[in-house]
Design a protein around this motif. Structure first.
Motif, PDB file in Angstrom:
ATOM      1  N   HIS A  62      33.700   8.601  12.244  1.00  0.00           N
ATOM      2  CA  HIS A  62      32.843   7.740  11.420  1.00  0.00           C
ATOM      3  C   HIS A  62      33.302   6.281  11.489  1.00  0.00           C
ATOM      4  CE1 HIS A  62      31.035  11.322   9.652  1.00  0.00           C
ATOM      5  NE2 HIS A  62      30.183  10.523   9.021  1.00  0.00           N
ATOM      6  N   ILE A  65      32.550   4.606  14.876  1.00  0.00           N
ATOM      7  CA  ILE A  65      31.117   4.331  15.056  1.00  0.00           C
ATOM      8  C   ILE A  65      30.650   3.248  14.090  1.00  0.00           C
ATOM      9  CG2 ILE A  65      28.817   5.367  14.857  1.00  0.00           C
ATOM     10  CD1 ILE A  65      30.133   7.930  16.054  1.00  0.00           C
ATOM     11  N   SER A  94      27.284   8.939  13.671  1.00  0.00           N
ATOM     12  CA  SER A  94      28.582   9.486  13.282  1.00  0.00           C
ATOM     13  C   SER A  94      28.451  10.919  12.762  1.00  0.00           C
ATOM     14  CB  SER A  94      29.254   8.592  12.243  1.00  0.00           C
ATOM     15  OG  SER A  94      28.466   8.487  11.090  1.00  0.00           O
TER      16      SER A  94
END
Length: 139
Positions: A62, A65, A94
């Protein structure tokens, strides 16, 4: 060649670190809330074990990204629409990356319900975008 003269000021580094920590907290809140909704308030341990084992990888995916989609820029430089679109795109990609991580490792840790990813995506968009808007108008 890397140059130490181009490092951002310490205040900027602390701001980015605090945003990273806040994003990690919100990502985990999103997944935990998704589990609570999916299992009607009672989380079954066999279904939660894949997340417990893979949460560092999910958070790292996460955060990488989010940085690719420029969510760590100073929020007043972004238009609200651009911030929302970047948040939706980054959260969606993500989540897909998280799904691929979990499904790649399913032989080791078991299956994670697919509906958790869809619910977590909605919470992730709301929390991350809400956090960015709050920071934007709080400063």
């Amino acid at each position: 060649m890397f140059s130490f003269t181009k490092l951002p000021p310490p205040k900027e580094i602390l701001r980015i670190i605090s945003w990273l920590i806040a994003d990690i907290i919100f990502i985990n809140i999103s997944f935990y809330s998704a589990y609570l909704i999916r299992f009607k308030g009672v989380i079954k341990l066999p279904a939660f074990m894949p997340y417990l084992h893979l949460w560092p990888h999910i958070n790292l995916a996460h955060l990488i990204i989010f940085s690719i989609f420029r969510l760590y820029r100073y929020p007043q430089r972004l238009v609200k629409r651009e911030l929302f679109i970047n948040t939706v795109n980054a959260s969606t990609i993500s989540t897909l990356a998280s799904m691929s991580i979990v499904y790649t490792m399913r032989h080791f840790w078991g299956f994670m319900p697919s509906s958790v990813f869809a619910i977590a995506l909605v919470f992730n968009i709301i929390l991350i975008y809400g956090w960015r808007v709050f920071v934007r108008y709080d400063i």
